[in-house]
Design a protein around this motif. Structure first.
Motif: not given
Length: 669
Positions: A278, A307, A309, A312, A329, A331, A352-353, A356-358
């Motif tokens: 990330w 990606s 992403l 958020g 998770t 940050y 984000y998870s 890729g979830r916000v």
């Protein structure tokens, strides 16, 4: 469950060399000792084998060459093992053993090898084990160079690799070295002597462990001989340099997953539970504007499916990215860059998870924050954040932000909950809180960059400092602190070594400062240190310093030399070992992922004095990070020319450079 599967093996040697006898062994890679699947002597280059395999497993095959034909003449290998190696998966069908495959495997799996030889035996046991279950990362990195069937990868052959760096030519040179070691006993013996090893394969694995070993002498072994694999180092022409200064293979990555949202200004990197990287992405490429997305890469450097992403609350991420203890998770902290309209009022944290979830609101979490820099999560699961404080712009614009500055601060979200902040404020906005790191005893160490002052605004200088904190109840307590007697040194990353000492880097004084746990200065390192931003350690205690190079001179000519750029490697705390890992050009100009030159499309820049031809693939670095296979990821944060980057508003570097196999593997997040 095991299943029987047929594999075709092919020993592919260069320049018409045909193997007539080889001792072949096939093993399954396990967490402990490898599991032997097949052992035989073959008399032909191609052979079939039925193996008992399991889904998801990786395997390796070695071929100890005993005899071969070349140009109609037979030769025997009588002076010890001359081995080739390849790693393959249960889904492979064709497996090549060749000089390039052996080089790629030796470097990518450098931290997985052990060698043993019983007295009086010819054969050397080649042991590949995977105690940390990270072999898949190494396998993916190997595939960036060469496929299981022996074909060269598009990754190493094309931009941003290809001839934009010297790694493709160095890879081919090492393949040529293996070729000549196989057919010339004298060269093989000399390579073993220069590396202090007992076999060809062990010598190759030795190189990423000790990349500065006997570089000129090893190069000289075959530099004057015909190069079987090309392009190779001896054929490089200016601005490239044929003779390397180290044996490092790299993979450069610059693809975010979308050509209209390019990687630009990577500040820092962290890995999740799936070993995805990330990246904090500072700016929009080719502009001074804050980025509104983050980049997520697979362990091999290719873009993750989701990606780039967005959302958020992310806006101009800085040095801050943190992953929770489960690796699930992520940050990222927003700092905000460039003109006033792109600067967030308070800074924010996006969550984000790992898939890729916000998870955070559209504006992010803002409680207690004023422009976020470094972040990390402690052993108790608390998110520590460095709140920079000042709204004065970074040097990409002369505009003044209209937002009110807050005091620089350390902000801790208990259990990563933004509704439960603990805040320690310093006494002005100009401490410029930058980074945080932890020891194993529940303490946090925080660096304050300091400030050089601004007479036009009536702001006095603030010295650089480091503070030691711990959480007591609902309070952040200062346990110890250090203030620089040199005043403003522009401190950046702080870290804790495996031995428990604290290290901070100082940009202006070009040094790494060493402290004990109570922040008493115990020394400094300056040799081969050039404007350092980042400092990290691998588990064996090897230090890696990311150099931003010398201070930026905004009125300097576009062709300015920014000094040695690279990663300083220091072994066992001994400054005398300090060497600089670099990445020279292969002769082609650096290009972005959309195919344009680094400084943009010349057709759209008519009349501007911009150097369209940049030959520095490794740029101004802010940080490095070691993955679980021992690869060192280096962040290209800024482009090489400060004058153009600031005046023309085009600051963002172009991606990540991965030094393959140079570090002891990191632990899981």
């Amino acid at each position: 469950m095991p299943k029987e599967q047929e594999f075709q093996f092919d020993i592919q040697l260069g320049s018409g060399v045909v193997v007539t006898a080889a001792a072949v062994s096939v093993f399954a890679i396990t967490r402990a000792e490898p599991r032997l699947l097949e052992e035989r002597v073959v008399s032909e280059s191609q052979f079939l084998a039925r193996l008992s395999v399991r889904d998801g497993e990786l395997y390796y095959v070695t071929a100890d060459i005993r005899s071969f034909h070349r140009a109609g003449e037979g030769s025997e290998v009588t002076d010890g093992p001359a081995q080739l190696i390849a790693v393959f998966s249960s889904t492979s069908r064709q497996v090549a053993l060749s000089e390039p495959v052996t080089v790629a495997t030796a470097f990518s799996f450098a931290r997985f090898f052990r060698f043993s030889k019983d007295r009086g035996q010819r054969d050397e046991a080649v042991i590949l084990s995977d105690p940390n279950e990270a072999a898949r990362i190494a396998y993916g990195m190997k595939n960036n160079f060469v496929g299981t069937d022996g074909s060269l990868s598009k990754v190493i052959r094309r931009s941003p690799n290809g001839m934009e760096t010297n790694s493709y030519a160095l890879f081919n040179f090492l393949s040529n070295l293996v070729f000549y070691c196989l057919i010339k006993p004298r060269i093989r013996a000399e390579l073993k002597r220069l590396t202090g090893t007992s076999s060809l394969l062990e010598a190759l694995v030795h190189l990423p462990h000790h990349p500065f070993v006997e570089v000129d002498a090893i190069y000289g072994l075959i530099a004057e001989r015909p190069q079987v694999f090309n392009p190779s180092l001896p054929g490089l022409e200016p601005p490239a340099t044929p003779v390397p200064d180290q044996w490092t293979l790299t993979i450069k990555v610059n693809d975010s997953g979308a050509e209209n949202f390019l990687i630009a200004g990577v500040g820092y990197v962290a890995f999740d539970k799936n070993d995805r990287a990330w990246l904090t992405n500072n700016v929009r490429q080719g502009t001074p504007n804050s980025s509104t997305f983050c980049v997520v890469l697979e362990p091999d450097g290719s873009p993750a499916p989701f990606s780039p992403l967005f959302g958020g609350g992310i806006l101009g991420a800085g040095f801050g990215v943190a992953v929770d203890r489960a690796g699930e998770t992520i940050y990222q902290g927003s700092f905000g860059w460039g003109p006033t309209e792109w600067n967030p009022q308070s800074g924010s944290i996006a969550a984000y998870s790992h898939d890729g979830r916000v998870l955070s609101p559209s504006n992010g979490y803002t409680q207690g924050l004023s422009r976020v820099q470094g972040m990390d999560i402690d052993q108790e699961g608390n998110l520590w954040t460095c709140s920079w404080g000042s709204q004065l712009p970074m040097p990409m614009t002369s505009s003044r932000f209209n937002y009110k500055s807050e005091n620089s601060a350390v902000v801790v979200y208990r259990d990563c909950d933004p509704e439960r902040p603990l805040i320690h404020c310093f006494d002005s906005p100009y401490h410029l809180t930058f980074d945080v790191a932890f020891d194993g005893l529940g303490h946090a160490y925080v660096s304050n960059s300091g400030f050089g002052g601004d007479s036009t605004l009536g702001i006095d200088p603030v010295p650089s400092s480091v503070f030691k904190f711990r959480i007591e109840g609902d309070e952040l307590k200062v346990v110890a602190h250090w203030v620089s007697k040199r005043g403003y040194e522009c401190l950046r990353q702080v870290t804790v070594s495996p031995g428990g000492e604290v290290f901070a880097v100082a940009v202006k004084s070009n040094r790494v400062i060493r402290f004990d746990r109570d922040l008493r200065v115990r020394g400094e390192m300056t040799h081969n240190i050039h404007g350092p931003w980042g400092v990290t350690f691998d588990p064996e205690g090897t230090m890696f310093v990311a150099n931003f190079a010398r201070e930026m001179e905004f009125q300097a000519p576009a062709s300015e030399k920014i000094g040695p750029v690279g990663v300083t490697v220091i072994r066992k705390g001994d400054e005398a070992t300090a060497k600089l890992m670099t990445l020279p050009t292969g002769g082609d100009e650096v290009r972005l992922a959309n195919g344009l030159p680094l400084y943009g499309n010349p057709e759209s820049q008519e009349g501007k004095e911009i150097p369209y031809h940049c030959y520095e693939p490794l740029m101004r670095l802010t940080a490095t990070r070691v993955d679980r296979a021992g690869n060192l990821w280096a962040c290209n944060n800024w482009k090489p020319s400060a004058a153009i980057d600031v005046v023309q508003g085009d600051p963002g570097g172009d991606g990540m450079v991965i030094f393959v196999g140079v570090a002891a593997p990191a632990d899981r997040p």
